[in-house]
Write a protein that holds these residues in place. Structure first.
Motif, PDB file in Angstrom:
ATOM      1  N   GLN A   1      34.763  29.106  53.960  1.00  0.00           N
ATOM      2  CA  GLN A   1      35.284  28.696  52.680  1.00  0.00           C
ATOM      3  C   GLN A   1      34.111  28.199  51.933  1.00  0.00           C
ATOM      4  OE1 GLN A   1      38.436  25.951  52.531  1.00  0.00           O
ATOM      5  NE2 GLN A   1      38.906  26.570  50.601  1.00  0.00           N
ATOM      6  N   ASP A   2      33.851  28.650  50.637  1.00  0.00           N
ATOM      7  CA  ASP A   2      32.925  28.396  49.746  1.00  0.00           C
ATOM      8  C   ASP A   2      32.998  27.001  49.336  1.00  0.00           C
ATOM      9  OD1 ASP A   2      30.854  28.916  47.700  1.00  0.00           O
ATOM     10  OD2 ASP A   2      32.545  28.012  46.521  1.00  0.00           O
ATOM     11  N   GLU A   3      31.850  26.166  49.350  1.00  0.00           N
ATOM     12  CA  GLU A   3      32.195  24.526  49.123  1.00  0.00           C
ATOM     13  C   GLU A   3      32.773  24.063  47.823  1.00  0.00           C
ATOM     14  OE1 GLU A   3      27.735  23.074  51.167  1.00  0.00           O
ATOM     15  OE2 GLU A   3      28.125  25.104  49.962  1.00  0.00           O
ATOM     16  N   GLY A   4      32.618  24.966  46.719  1.00  0.00           N
ATOM     17  CA  GLY A   4      33.424  24.819  45.511  1.00  0.00           C
ATOM     18  C   GLY A   4      35.038  24.741  45.708  1.00  0.00           C
ATOM     19  N   SER A   5      35.396  25.683  46.478  1.00  0.00           N
ATOM     20  CA  SER A   5      36.618  25.851  46.807  1.00  0.00           C
ATOM     21  C   SER A   5      37.033  24.591  47.279  1.00  0.00           C
ATOM     22  CB  SER A   5      36.812  27.164  47.693  1.00  0.00           C
ATOM     23  OG  SER A   5      38.105  27.336  47.952  1.00  0.00           O
ATOM     24  N   GLN A   6      36.349  24.107  48.357  1.00  0.00           N
ATOM     25  CA  GLN A   6      36.492  22.959  48.921  1.00  0.00           C
ATOM     26  C   GLN A   6      36.847  21.612  48.193  1.00  0.00           C
ATOM     27  OE1 GLN A   6      34.056  22.136  52.320  1.00  0.00           O
ATOM     28  NE2 GLN A   6      33.309  24.440  52.459  1.00  0.00           N
ATOM     29  N   LEU A   7      35.849  21.374  47.372  1.00  0.00           N
ATOM     30  CA  LEU A   7      35.801  20.548  46.362  1.00  0.00           C
ATOM     31  C   LEU A   7      37.034  20.333  45.392  1.00  0.00           C
ATOM     32  CD1 LEU A   7      32.079  20.534  45.408  1.00  0.00           C
ATOM     33  CD2 LEU A   7      32.963  19.005  46.728  1.00  0.00           C
ATOM     34  N   LEU A   8      37.521  21.633  44.822  1.00  0.00           N
ATOM     35  CA  LEU A   8      38.428  21.457  43.793  1.00  0.00           C
ATOM     36  C   LEU A   8      39.866  21.324  44.694  1.00  0.00           C
ATOM     37  CD1 LEU A   8      40.402  24.317  43.710  1.00  0.00           C
ATOM     38  CD2 LEU A   8      38.299  25.293  42.894  1.00  0.00           C
ATOM     39  N   ALA A   9      40.004  21.661  45.587  1.00  0.00           N
ATOM     40  CA  ALA A   9      41.181  21.345  46.669  1.00  0.00           C
ATOM     41  C   ALA A   9      41.318  19.722  46.955  1.00  0.00           C
ATOM     42  CB  ALA A   9      41.344  22.164  47.874  1.00  0.00           C
ATOM     43  N   ALA A  10      40.175  19.216  47.359  1.00  0.00           N
ATOM     44  CA  ALA A  10      40.006  18.058  47.515  1.00  0.00           C
ATOM     45  C   ALA A  10      40.257  16.966  46.165  1.00  0.00           C
ATOM     46  CB  ALA A  10      38.668  17.579  48.209  1.00  0.00           C
ATOM     47  N   ALA A  11      39.754  17.418  44.981  1.00  0.00           N
ATOM     48  CA  ALA A  11      39.691  16.903  43.825  1.00  0.00           C
ATOM     49  C   ALA A  11      41.277  16.618  43.171  1.00  0.00           C
ATOM     50  CB  ALA A  11      39.023  17.440  42.807  1.00  0.00           C
ATOM     51  N   LEU A  12      42.007  17.702  43.509  1.00  0.00           N
ATOM     52  CA  LEU A  12      43.565  17.673  43.390  1.00  0.00           C
ATOM     53  C   LEU A  12      44.220  16.728  44.357  1.00  0.00           C
ATOM     54  CD1 LEU A  12      46.137  18.145  41.992  1.00  0.00           C
ATOM     55  CD2 LEU A  12      46.360  20.264  43.399  1.00  0.00           C
ATOM     56  N   ALA A  13      43.731  16.529  45.553  1.00  0.00           N
ATOM     57  CA  ALA A  13      44.365  15.844  46.492  1.00  0.00           C
ATOM     58  C   ALA A  13      43.862  14.149  46.250  1.00  0.00           C
ATOM     59  CB  ALA A  13      43.985  16.242  47.862  1.00  0.00           C
ATOM     60  N   MET A  14      42.741  13.854  45.817  1.00  0.00           N
ATOM     61  CA  MET A  14      42.333  12.400  45.585  1.00  0.00           C
ATOM     62  C   MET A  14      42.662  12.054  44.312  1.00  0.00           C
ATOM     63  SD  MET A  14      41.013  12.121  48.425  1.00  0.00           S
ATOM     64  CE  MET A  14      40.452  13.024  50.096  1.00  0.00           C
ATOM     65  N   ALA A  15      42.983  12.708  43.311  1.00  0.00           N
ATOM     66  CA  ALA A  15      43.319  12.194  42.010  1.00  0.00           C
ATOM     67  C   ALA A  15      44.577  11.174  42.068  1.00  0.00           C
ATOM     68  CB  ALA A  15      43.914  13.521  41.057  1.00  0.00           C
ATOM     69  N   PRO A  16      44.381  10.125  41.420  1.00  0.00           N
ATOM     70  CA  PRO A  16      45.719   9.233  41.416  1.00  0.00           C
ATOM     71  C   PRO A  16      46.922   9.844  40.494  1.00  0.00           C
ATOM     72  CG  PRO A  16      43.818   8.452  39.884  1.00  0.00           C
ATOM     73  CD  PRO A  16      43.313   9.561  40.614  1.00  0.00           C
ATOM     74  N   VAL A  17      47.889   9.528  41.172  1.00  0.00           N
ATOM     75  CA  VAL A  17      49.307   9.929  40.719  1.00  0.00           C
ATOM     76  C   VAL A  17      50.172   8.615  40.834  1.00  0.00           C
ATOM     77  CG1 VAL A  17      49.080  12.279  41.321  1.00  0.00           C
ATOM     78  CG2 VAL A  17      50.380  10.678  42.703  1.00  0.00           C
ATOM     79  N   ASP A  18      51.376   8.552  39.780  1.00  0.00           N
ATOM     80  CA  ASP A  18      52.312   7.258  39.809  1.00  0.00           C
ATOM     81  C   ASP A  18      52.833   7.354  41.292  1.00  0.00           C
ATOM     82  OD1 ASP A  18      51.341   7.095  37.268  1.00  0.00           O
ATOM     83  OD2 ASP A  18      53.558   7.796  36.382  1.00  0.00           O
ATOM     84  N   ASP A  19      53.122   6.178  41.653  1.00  0.00           N
ATOM     85  CA  ASP A  19      53.696   5.807  43.088  1.00  0.00           C
ATOM     86  C   ASP A  19      54.990   6.783  43.331  1.00  0.00           C
ATOM     87  OD1 ASP A  19      51.359   4.335  43.697  1.00  0.00           O
ATOM     88  OD2 ASP A  19      52.596   2.639  42.908  1.00  0.00           O
TER      89      ASP A  19
END
Length: 500
Positions: free
Chosen positions: A275-293
């Motif tokens: 898997q391309d590293e850019g593809s890894q990074l954007l999936a991680a960015a969505l997973a790590m971004a803060p959301v309301d509890d």
């Protein structure tokens, strides 16, 4: 105009031509009677691509069918993929050498000549070997009648070096048309890339010419084999122990310099993947971004096939105590996603979570399940202009009309995602294309008609293996990755928050 005359006298044996290699004294009838297996495999791929196949998916089966060992497989790969990348340049050379348009050359013979041109101008193959084997390939696949023509064209091509041919066929002045020939891209793609560099803030009027050359050159450089260790299933250390090198770009990534990915146990077990590293990074960015509890602990991958991003997103969802639904409109591709995610599904089951794969139209999910998800990824179908390093044939297959056809689909998917996410939740819109018509224009058009969405600056979320924010991500709030800057595909990512 007449074809080259194959009866032209040849230099005496041992005398070097401009390329510094011995020229063959053999007549076409005396040369290789049959195609050498590696070259025949490369030709087979070019014919399959001409009929609509995807090179990266088709070639492994061709290599197995021709029973190539690792050395011959490497040669065939360099020959086939290098020919596909530089096809535009080689066609310009062949037209001059053959004194006729490529449209008037039989398509199979033309592919033979392209392979021969790449051996002469793009590989370290002695000219006599390139000529002999190319004539033998022509005899095998097109008959003896084509061998004389191929021999004559090959002789003409070998009379100049690569630099001399560039001077001969590239228009003067550094125009878009000149760059298209020199870097072997369709002219419309060159224009599109220039616009993307300017629109994304990567370049300005003074720097865009240099940046464009670097970008086009990176498209012609074979991409490294990037691996991802799916969190909770494999580790980067395990991939390193198997012969890879830890990535400096992705915290989950590794790079395999040599060898076959399938030889690594974690890859075979689907605990890790290519898997391309850019593809890894954007999936991680969505997973790590803060959301309301209070947003739902349900995540959605709206366009999941073939499952690479779902693999990272699902593993991170399990770590975060969330479920994942992966949606794919094609039943066949949905089956591929299920197979890819099988270890992630088992990981989720063991943790008391769920990872489901559904066959559905992503455009309808928002209406069917409004405000049901806390995080949604829209990896929208696109032209793939950001992955030309990996899919060299895409540059010749795609047309400007594809942008018109894909635009409504991309907008409908983003609207559906925004309907499907709960207030306080996040939508990540991504494409493997830097073209503004597929990136910022899509987001702008969708947000024009909504007052319940805000754009989040995503740049802080793109962090390398050391935890530092990646450099040169653009003016924001979206992120644009570039192969010549970050060593990844040209991935685009915008993060949107549903307001209350």
């Amino acid at each position: 105009m007449p074809a080259p005359d194959s009866s032209q006298p040849r230099r005496p044996h041992g005398r070097s031509g401009p390329r510094g290699s011995q020229r063959s004294l053999q007549r076409p009838s005396e040369r290789a009677k049959h195609a050498e297996p590696a070259r025949l495999a490369a030709y087979t791929l070019l014919r399959a691509v001409d009929e609509g196949a995807y090179a990266n998916l088709e070639f492994p089966a061709i290599i197995r069918r021709h029973r190539l060992d690792s050395r011959d497989a490497a040669f065939a790969t360099e020959l086939a993929f290098g020919t596909l990348r530089m096809q535009g340049f080689y066609d310009a050379v062949i037209e001059r050498a053959a004194s006729r348009p490529t449209a008037k050359i039989d398509s199979g013979v033309l592919d033979v000549l392209r392979l021969g041109a790449h051996q002469l101008l793009g590989m370290r193959v002695p000219s006599h070997a390139a000529a002999d084997q190319t004539v033998g390939l022509a005899r095998t696949v097109s008959g003896a009648g084509a061998s004389g023509f191929v021999n004559a064209v090959m002789r003409r091509v070998s009379e100049r070096t690569r630099d001399e041919w560039l001077t001969e066929v590239v228009p003067e002045g550094g125009s878009t048309a000149a760059l298209a020939v020199e870097y072997s891209h369709p002219e419309w793609v060159v224009t599109a890339m220039r616009g993307a560099l300017l629109a994304g803030g990567r370049a300005n009027a003074d720097t865009v010419d240099g940046e464009l050359r670097e970008l086009l050159d990176s498209d012609n450089t074979p991409a490294k084999v990037s691996l991802v260790a799916r969190p909770g299933l494999a580790t980067v250390e395990e991939l390193v122990d198997a012969g890879a090198t830890a990535s400096t770009t992705s915290p989950f990534g590794a790079v395999l310099e040599h060898g076959e990915p399938g030889a690594i146990a974690a890859i075979r077990d689907r605990r890790a993947a290519v898997q391309d590293e850019g593809s890894q990074l954007l999936a991680a960015a969505l997973a790590m971004a803060p959301v309301d509890d209070d947003v739902p602990k349900r995540w959605l991958d709206l366009c999941a096939g073939p499952g690479g991003k779902s693999g990272v997103l699902g593993a991170l969802a399990v770590e975060a105590g969330a479920d994942l639904v992966a949606v794919e409109i094609s039943e066949h591709r949905a089956d591929l996603v299920r197979s890819t995610l099988e270890p992630v599904i088992s990981l989720a089951d063991a943790a008391g979570r769920r990872v489901d794969v559904r066959t559905a139209d992503g455009r309808e999910v928002g209406e069917a399940e409004p405000a049901a998800y806390g995080r949604v990824l829209v990896d929208a179908p696109c032209t793939g202009l950001g992955a030309l390093r990996r899919r060299p044939e895409a540059r010749w297959r795609r047309q400007p009309s594809d942008l018109v056809q894909l635009g409504p689909l991309q907008r409908d998917l983003l609207r559906s995602a925004l309907d499907a996410v709960a207030p306080g939740g996040l939508v990540g819109y991504a494409t493997c294309s830097p073209h503004p018509a597929e990136t910022t224009f899509v987001v702008r058009d969708v947000l024009k008609r909504r007052d319940d969405v805000e754009v989040v600056d995503a740049r802080e979320l793109f962090r390398d293996a050391s935890g530092a924010v990646l450099h040169d991500l653009g003016d924001g709030p979206g992120v644009q990755l570039w192969p010549h800057v970050h060593g990844t595909d040209a991935m685009f990512f915008t993060l949107l928050r549903k307001t209350r």
